[in-house]
Scaffold this motif. Structure first.
Motif: not given
Ligand code: COA
Length: 433
Positions: A356-362, A364-369, A390-395, A413-422
């Motif tokens: 199952i593939v998806l970009p990590s955000t939508a 303009g990177d303002s929300i995490s998928r 599950v695959v994003t551009e981060y792994g 671990g495969i979420a956009h780094p900006d959203f990993r903290g939250e």
């Protein structure tokens, strides 16, 4: 014999306008997927829609916005979505087009069991062969089941529609009306592939073995994967949609179908979406069989291929791996299609892999998928017990056999780094960390 069929053909030939006399108030008209929709018939229905009452047109993935797709005339003729496309999505989101939830593989049995009542079929078809058969090659899908149940089958015969092998043939004796048209079959190009799609494609292709059998889903990323498979060997195809990506793999020698253990040497699909080149390739090609969707998408049959790989896209994934692939919250966007059919098939296949593939955000990177919980009202397409990679551009996160906590960790671990903290904080609140 062919003279007899020609005489019957001439008797059943009529204009699209006259063919509407075969439709009655209250009828359910079944139309095939995508480019299998018959433009002359649906234009005639649109033009005469005010003369009907309570007519329903049911279809997966309509491509053209015919006149009947009109909120002002829904009491006369209305669309019922089996899967929204660009032409019907606004109606779905505004509430004047309803939808019917189902797995694509089960639609034929729902028709045969009268859970979906079909009165009329409108379909594109190839010219008749010498034995009196037409091929429903562009959308074989649920339409073959509909043909067997309908009161009136009306075909739009077009010389540009390929005559294919498989269980996709309808005999002239079953036909109530024949309408001729000769406009080119609608072409659907490959989507634009950007760096995000390319990166996701690389993670997936890295772990696809030579000799795998592929199902390629709908959307930009599945196509991006296909484009990166050209260096592989002896791939096979057992899919629902045949498109130009598969044709390219065949041309470069990556697809041979030799290693398939179910129908070796043959590709199978249930609908086509692509270029004129693809439609010409399909014509009387012994390598390709077009079959009803309860055959192509049956998880048990598809899983008879070892190393079955399914590649499908999603919109949002929660920390358990539940995928919403068809809505934004409660607002419908597309449909279930064959995603779950092939995830389950790959899970059953020896050494199979479902991606199952998806970009990590939508936006303009303002929300995490990747989200702690799916948006309220989201339609779960692939459930937690079915999902695997599950695959994003981060792994790539492999979820089967993993606990809830391990899943949350892998997905963060495969979420956009900006959203990993939250996401980690949310996981702690949910007792997933
Ligand atoms: N929140 C808000 N917007 C989102 C979002 C989210 N979580 N996820 C995606 N979007 C937006 C995207 O930004 C994009 O917007 P744009 O059109 O303005 O660029 C749009 O929604 C579509 O997303 P994208 O990822 O580009 O979709 P796609 O065209 O690659 O299609 C699916 C992806 C999931 C919709 C499609 O594959 C599908 O319907 N799948 C379900 C059925 C299936 O897999 N069948 C299998 C075989 S046919």
């Amino acid at each position: 014999m062919s003279d007899i069929y020609q005489r019957i053909y001439q008797r059943k030939r009529m204009s699209a306008t006259d063919a509407m006399s075969l439709v009655e108030n209250g009828d359910f008209i079944c139309v095939p997927t995508g480019v299998g929709e018959p433009p002359a018939l649906l234009t005639a229905l649109s033009e005469q829609r005010q003369t009907f009452h309570g007519v329903t047109v049911g279809q997966i993935l309509p491509l053209r916005k015919f006149g009947y797709i009109d909120p002002a005339t829904v009491d006369h003729v209305h669309h019922l979505s089996f899967f929204y496309g660009g032409a019907t999505r606004p109606g779905g989101q505004e509430g004047w087009i309803d939808y019917l939830p189902s797995y694509f593989s089960e639609m034929p049995s729902m028709i045969m069991n009268r859970q979906i009542r079909v009165d009329v079929v409108f379909s594109m078809a190839s010219p008749m062969d010498e034995h009196g058969y037409f091929a429903l090659s562009l959308g074989t899908d649920y339409t073959m089941a509909a043909v067997s149940m309908a009161r009136a089958v009306i075909l739009e015969v077009n010389p540009n529609v390929p005559f294919t092998n498989g269980n996709c043939h309808v005999h002239i004796s079953h036909i109530a009306g024949l309408v001729e048209s000769d406009e080119a079959v609608l072409e659907v190009g490959l989507p634009q592939i950007g760096p995000v799609q390319e990166a996701i494609g690389e993670y997936v292709t890295d772990i696809i073995d030579d000799g795998s059998t592929l199902q390629i889903g709908y959307g930009a990323i599945p196509d991006a994967v296909v484009m990166q498979l050209s260096h592989k060997h002896d791939l096979g195809i057992h899919t629902e949609m045949i498109g130009d990506g598969i044709l390219k793999l065949l041309e470069c020698g990556a697809v041979t179908n030799r290693k398939k253990n179910y129908l070796p040497g043959k590709m199978v699909a249930t609908f086509a979406l692509g270029s004129q080149k693809l439609y010409r390739f399909m014509h009387r090609n012994p390598m390709l069989e077009m079959h009803p969707v309860d055959y192509t998408n049956d998880p048990y049959l598809a899983a008879r291929n070892d190393k079955l790989v399914s590649i499908n896209a999603t919109l949002q994934v929660d920390l358990l791996g539940q995928c919403c692939s068809e809505s934004f919250g409660p607002q419908p966007y597309s449909g279930t299609g064959g995603q779950v059919d092939f995830v389950r098939a790959a899970n059953r296949s020896r050494d199979g892999k479902s991606f199952i593939v998806l970009p990590s955000t939508a936006k303009g990177d303002s929300i995490s998928r990747i989200v702690p919980a799916l948006s309220p009202g989201a339609h779960v397409t692939t459930g937690k017990n079915d999902v695997n990679y599950v695959v994003t551009e981060y792994g790539l996160a492999e979820l089967r056999g993993k606990t809830a906590r391990q899943r949350a960790q892998a997905l963060i671990g495969i979420a956009h780094p900006d959203f990993r903290g939250e996401l980690s904080e949310a996981a702690r609140r949910l007792k997933l960390m």
